[in-house]
Design a protein around this motif. Structure first.
Motif, PDB file in Angstrom:
ATOM      1  N   GLY A 171     -16.568 143.589 -61.518  1.00 45.92           N
ATOM      2  CA  GLY A 171     -15.519 143.202 -62.452  1.00 45.92           C
ATOM      3  C   GLY A 171     -14.144 143.315 -61.851  1.00 45.92           C
ATOM      4  N   ALA A 172     -13.142 143.133 -62.699  1.00 49.81           N
ATOM      5  CA  ALA A 172     -11.749 143.243 -62.281  1.00 49.81           C
ATOM      6  C   ALA A 172     -10.970 143.944 -63.380  1.00 49.81           C
ATOM      7  CB  ALA A 172     -11.166 141.861 -62.007  1.00 49.81           C
ATOM      8  N   THR A 173      -9.826 144.510 -63.004  1.00 49.22           N
ATOM      9  CA  THR A 173      -9.040 145.325 -63.913  1.00 49.22           C
ATOM     10  C   THR A 173      -7.562 144.983 -63.789  1.00 49.22           C
ATOM     11  OG1 THR A 173     -10.608 147.164 -63.653  1.00 49.22           O
ATOM     12  CG2 THR A 173      -8.453 147.684 -64.594  1.00 49.22           C
ATOM     13  N   ALA A 174      -6.930 144.633 -64.909  1.00 51.93           N
ATOM     14  CA  ALA A 174      -5.477 144.484 -64.952  1.00 51.93           C
ATOM     15  C   ALA A 174      -4.899 145.789 -65.493  1.00 51.93           C
ATOM     16  CB  ALA A 174      -5.080 143.314 -65.833  1.00 51.93           C
ATOM     17  N   HIS A 175      -3.969 146.369 -64.746  1.00 50.81           N
ATOM     18  CA  HIS A 175      -3.434 147.666 -65.160  1.00 50.81           C
ATOM     19  C   HIS A 175      -1.966 147.768 -64.757  1.00 50.81           C
ATOM     20  CE1 HIS A 175      -3.296 149.557 -61.079  1.00 50.81           C
ATOM     21  NE2 HIS A 175      -4.242 148.674 -60.832  1.00 50.81           N
ATOM     22  N   TYR A 176      -1.264 148.680 -65.417  1.00 48.95           N
ATOM     23  CA  TYR A 176       0.120 148.957 -65.045  1.00 48.95           C
ATOM     24  C   TYR A 176       0.136 149.787 -63.763  1.00 48.95           C
ATOM     25  CZ  TYR A 176       1.723 147.282 -69.587  1.00 48.95           C
ATOM     26  OH  TYR A 176       1.983 146.496 -70.684  1.00 48.95           O
ATOM     27  N   VAL A 177       1.145 149.537 -62.949  1.00 50.38           N
ATOM     28  CA  VAL A 177       1.281 150.246 -61.679  1.00 50.38           C
ATOM     29  C   VAL A 177       1.978 151.581 -61.913  1.00 50.38           C
ATOM     30  CG1 VAL A 177       2.393 150.194 -59.409  1.00 50.38           C
ATOM     31  CG2 VAL A 177       1.288 148.137 -60.314  1.00 50.38           C
ATOM     32  N   THR A 178       1.423 152.630 -61.327  1.00 47.76           N
ATOM     33  CA  THR A 178       2.011 153.964 -61.370  1.00 47.76           C
ATOM     34  C   THR A 178       1.989 154.540 -59.952  1.00 47.76           C
ATOM     35  OG1 THR A 178      -0.111 155.080 -61.758  1.00 47.76           O
ATOM     36  CG2 THR A 178       1.114 154.337 -63.703  1.00 47.76           C
ATOM     37  N   PRO A 179       2.664 155.671 -59.733  1.00 50.09           N
ATOM     38  CA  PRO A 179       2.611 156.288 -58.407  1.00 50.09           C
ATOM     39  C   PRO A 179       1.194 156.643 -57.952  1.00 50.09           C
ATOM     40  CG  PRO A 179       4.454 157.178 -59.642  1.00 50.09           C
ATOM     41  CD  PRO A 179       3.668 156.325 -60.595  1.00 50.09           C
ATOM     42  N   ASP A 180       0.275 156.855 -58.892  1.00 44.38           N
ATOM     43  CA  ASP A 180      -1.115 157.150 -58.535  1.00 44.38           C
ATOM     44  C   ASP A 180      -1.855 155.834 -58.306  1.00 44.38           C
ATOM     45  OD1 ASP A 180      -0.817 159.957 -58.863  1.00 44.38           O
ATOM     46  OD2 ASP A 180      -0.927 159.676 -61.032  1.00 44.38           O
ATOM     47  N   LEU A 181      -2.270 155.583 -57.082  1.00 43.44           N
ATOM     48  CA  LEU A 181      -2.849 154.299 -56.698  1.00 43.44           C
ATOM     49  C   LEU A 181      -4.067 153.956 -57.554  1.00 43.44           C
ATOM     50  CD1 LEU A 181      -2.829 151.920 -54.686  1.00 43.44           C
ATOM     51  CD2 LEU A 181      -4.342 153.286 -53.214  1.00 43.44           C
ATOM     52  N   ASP A 182      -4.029 152.775 -58.158  1.00 41.25           N
ATOM     53  CA  ASP A 182      -5.145 152.217 -58.940  1.00 41.25           C
ATOM     54  C   ASP A 182      -5.543 153.103 -60.116  1.00 41.25           C
ATOM     55  OD1 ASP A 182      -5.233 150.074 -57.193  1.00 41.25           O
ATOM     56  OD2 ASP A 182      -6.789 150.973 -55.933  1.00 41.25           O
ATOM     57  N   GLU A 183      -4.607 153.890 -60.634  1.00 40.53           N
ATOM     58  CA  GLU A 183      -4.924 154.773 -61.756  1.00 40.53           C
ATOM     59  C   GLU A 183      -4.009 154.568 -62.955  1.00 40.53           C
ATOM     60  OE1 GLU A 183      -5.475 158.859 -60.805  1.00 40.53           O
ATOM     61  OE2 GLU A 183      -6.812 158.475 -59.108  1.00 40.53           O
ATOM     62  N   GLY A 184      -3.247 153.467 -62.951  1.00 40.73           N
ATOM     63  CA  GLY A 184      -2.338 153.206 -64.056  1.00 40.73           C
ATOM     64  C   GLY A 184      -3.070 152.806 -65.317  1.00 40.73           C
ATOM     65  N   PRO A 185      -2.390 152.871 -66.469  1.00 40.29           N
ATOM     66  CA  PRO A 185      -3.010 152.515 -67.745  1.00 40.29           C
ATOM     67  C   PRO A 185      -3.629 151.119 -67.707  1.00 40.29           C
ATOM     68  CG  PRO A 185      -0.876 153.541 -68.122  1.00 40.29           C
ATOM     69  CD  PRO A 185      -0.986 153.324 -66.646  1.00 40.29           C
ATOM     70  N   ILE A 186      -4.873 151.021 -68.167  1.00 45.01           N
ATOM     71  CA  ILE A 186      -5.636 149.776 -68.089  1.00 45.01           C
ATOM     72  C   ILE A 186      -5.324 148.890 -69.292  1.00 45.01           C
ATOM     73  CG2 ILE A 186      -7.976 148.819 -68.193  1.00 45.01           C
ATOM     74  CD1 ILE A 186      -8.879 151.298 -66.571  1.00 45.01           C
ATOM     75  N   ILE A 187      -5.059 147.604 -69.005  1.00 40.39           N
ATOM     76  CA  ILE A 187      -4.739 146.633 -70.051  1.00 40.39           C
ATOM     77  C   ILE A 187      -5.950 145.787 -70.404  1.00 40.39           C
ATOM     78  CG2 ILE A 187      -3.236 144.704 -70.698  1.00 40.39           C
ATOM     79  CD1 ILE A 187      -1.298 145.745 -68.489  1.00 40.39           C
ATOM     80  N   GLU A 188      -6.647 145.271 -69.382  1.00 39.60           N
ATOM     81  CA  GLU A 188      -7.750 144.357 -69.620  1.00 39.60           C
ATOM     82  C   GLU A 188      -8.771 144.458 -68.489  1.00 39.60           C
ATOM     83  OE1 GLU A 188      -8.968 142.932 -71.902  1.00 39.60           O
ATOM     84  OE2 GLU A 188      -9.618 140.889 -71.605  1.00 39.60           O
ATOM     85  N   GLN A 189     -10.046 144.258 -68.834  1.00 35.95           N
ATOM     86  CA  GLN A 189     -11.124 144.286 -67.844  1.00 35.95           C
ATOM     87  C   GLN A 189     -12.188 143.258 -68.213  1.00 35.95           C
ATOM     88  OE1 GLN A 189     -11.952 148.670 -68.204  1.00 35.95           O
ATOM     89  NE2 GLN A 189     -11.776 148.614 -65.980  1.00 35.95           N
TER      90      GLN A 189
END
Length: 285
Positions: free
Chosen positions: A217-235
């Motif tokens: 799958g794929a994940t659209a998320h907000y970018v945060t300083p923690d790589l690939d751990e930002g709040p998830i919007i859609e999957q």
């Protein structure tokens, strides 16, 4: 009578009377509620409310803010109002894989996404031809360890100069610094070519292939300083099998990425996403 449209997003501690108070204030100026969504997070006691409203044309955004001030003070609300007559501007950042960017441009062209692309930014020249064809300003900013801070300063200036509301990382294969991620928190969406939180970092489809997964799958998320751990919007996910190669996984994933990113951008631009600490509340309809 001519009308004007706004969306209101409200977050505060849950308590009785929030919806009634807001609705009464809007009704007092002839506003008509055309869509309303709400959610109470029982764990944090946070209440989230999104209202789309149609008002008489002479009712301004400032007037709505003024008439809601008593409610804001009473319930200690966080309030954001978006004027739907204004087309939001976005910046698209891309490296060499352009499928997600092309899908965004197409959805804007056919009107499914209501946005204006203020610029395309890339660390490669590959996307220049597309930008020129679409009449979009193109910025080629190669990135290395020595100039990363300088190039990100250019991006920050570009966001402010163009008054862009969102930066979309459409397979932009550079990690943003902590400073930039924090400065524009909630304003940068990334498409990660994996169903997070699994398979972070580089080549997630190859990681998935090696693990013999049955869903990718794929994940659209907000970018945060923690790589690939930002709040998830859609999957989104799609079934794969042992008969498929790693390259088949990648090809399947590209289709998913384009769709998921477009939906995530649409939800954000329509004010349907509200941050709830490290999670999101997404009012899809």
């Amino acid at each position: 009578m001519s009308e004007h449209s706004y969306t209101l997003r409200i977050a505060c501690d849950d308590q009785p009377g929030i919806v009634a108070t807001v609705a009464s204030a809007l009704a007092s100026r002839g506003a008509n509620i055309i869509e309303s969504n709400q959610f109470w997070d029982r764990q944090t006691n946070q209440f989230f409310l999104r209202i789309a409203t149609s008002t008489p044309e002479n009712v301004s955004k400032a007037e709505i803010e003024l008439m809601l001030n008593p409610a804001v003070d009473r319930f200690n609300m966080k309030l954001k109002i978006d004027d739907l007559s204004r087309r939001p501007k976005i910046i698209i950042m891309v490296s060499k894989f352009d499928h997600a960017m092309l899908h965004l441009l197409y959805q804007i062209k056919v009107g499914w996404l209501d946005a204006e692309v203020a610029a395309i930014v890339s660390n490669h020249e590959d996307a220049r031809k597309i930008a020129d064809q679409e009449g979009i300003p193109f910025h080629y900013w190669p990135v290395n360890k020595e100039n990363k801070i300088e190039q990100e300063a250019k991006l920050a200036d570009l966001i402010k100069e163009t008054k862009s509301e969102l930066v979309v990382l459409a397979r932009y294969m550079q990690v943003l610094t902590n400073d930039l991620s924090s400065q524009f928190y909630g304003m940068i969406i990334n498409i990660h070519h994996s169903f997070l939180p699994s398979f972070k970092g580089a080549k997630p489809y190859h990681q998935a292939y090696e693990r013999g997964v049955k869903l990718i799958g794929a994940t659209a998320h907000y970018v945060t300083p923690d790589l690939d751990e930002g709040p998830i919007i859609e999957q989104e996910t799609e079934r794969v099998s042992h008969a498929m190669s790693a390259e088949d996984f990648v090809a399947t994933g590209r289709d998913i990425e384009a769709r998921v990113l477009a939906r995530g951008v649409k939800y954000h631009l329509e004010g349907r996403v509200m941050l709830n600490k490290n999670r999101t509340v997404v009012f899809t309809q």
